[in-house]
Design an enzyme around this catalytic site. Sequence first.
Site, PDB file in Angstrom:
ATOM      1  N   LYS A 202      66.608  22.378  28.747  1.00 27.79           N
ATOM      2  CA  LYS A 202      66.440  20.852  28.768  1.00 27.79           C
ATOM      3  C   LYS A 202      67.695  20.568  28.643  1.00 27.79           C
ATOM      4  O   LYS A 202      68.540  20.663  27.553  1.00 27.79           O
ATOM      5  CB  LYS A 202      65.592  20.425  27.536  1.00 27.79           C
ATOM      6  N   LYS A 263      63.971  20.820  32.472  1.00 20.44           N
ATOM      7  CA  LYS A 263      63.527  19.336  32.286  1.00 20.44           C
ATOM      8  C   LYS A 263      65.000  18.659  32.296  1.00 20.44           C
ATOM      9  O   LYS A 263      65.830  19.146  31.553  1.00 20.44           O
ATOM     10  CB  LYS A 263      63.014  18.937  30.880  1.00 20.44           C
TER      11      LYS A 263
END
Length: 338
Positions: A202, A263
């Site tokens: 992320k 992400k």
Amino acid sequence: MTVPPLAPYPATRLRRLRQADWTRRLVRETEVRPSDLIWSMVVHEGEDAVPVASMPGVERLSVKEAAKAAVRARDLGIPAIAIFPHIDPSRKDATGSIAADPDGVIPRAVKAMKDAAPEVGIMCDVALDPFTDHGHDGVVENGRILNDATIERLIEQGLMQAAAGADILAPSDMMDGRIGRLRGALEGDGFQDTMIMSYAAKYASAFYGPYRDAIGSAKLSAGPNGQGLGDKKTYQMDPSNTEEAIREVALDIAEGADMVMVKPGLPYLDILRRLVDEFRMPTYAFQVSGEYAMIKAAGANGWIDEERAILESLAAFKRAGAAGIITYFAPWAAEKLG
């Protein structure tokens, strides 16, 4: 794999296979299906659906409406829904104390959705940022995010979500060691079948802005000395790094993650492809709020063909190797693809 040499032109004319719709479909390498989609959804504590200004077409749903959405997902062939909370700012505090409230909006939504459509999987974020008044994902002390103290809070939250009936827990905090601690806690409390999808790679990205609007996350504030708390760069990953993603994912797999996630999505397709090749694990991409908002805004202005852009972007994730895509476009796309 050794590729045999192609016959020279004109014996080889690659356009032959593109000349008609049926031939293009016949040789198509990548297909996106409703079963590839996880519906990203925001739930709130009120009774009515509330439009999100920065994400046209997305609404914060009440618990009752979320249950109806679960039925819709089942009927569309969408296998799972990821839910995120919008919390009244007056109920937030520095430690995110209501994150593990068994009567909170997330456990109530999980129960209602599972009652309405038990065939649909429900995934919950394990994170403190929707519940903290400073908007960070962890416990803050003297301008620092405390890793181990944050994990203790996340375990409480995750066990509450599992008890409510969540099928997948998705820690999005990026604290070191949280997957192993959470997996151990789940095993110890009898939730051995609860899955973990780790936000393993992320990045500290500019593409999260509309999401923070959707969940009402507090604007990140600087600490008393003006340093340390103005962004999430001390725990989310540097967008310039690839090798670090390999280490992050390797650790989360070793600690017990069943699935991993990249992400944001489109700006990090290279990371997605490399992780799939490296680990051969179920790997998902999150088409985040900023990606959604850009496509919607460009489509509304007539700058792109919105429908084609949505479907093309989803195909890009599959082409890069994603096992599935978490996206706000899920219900629209499932209707088109179904």
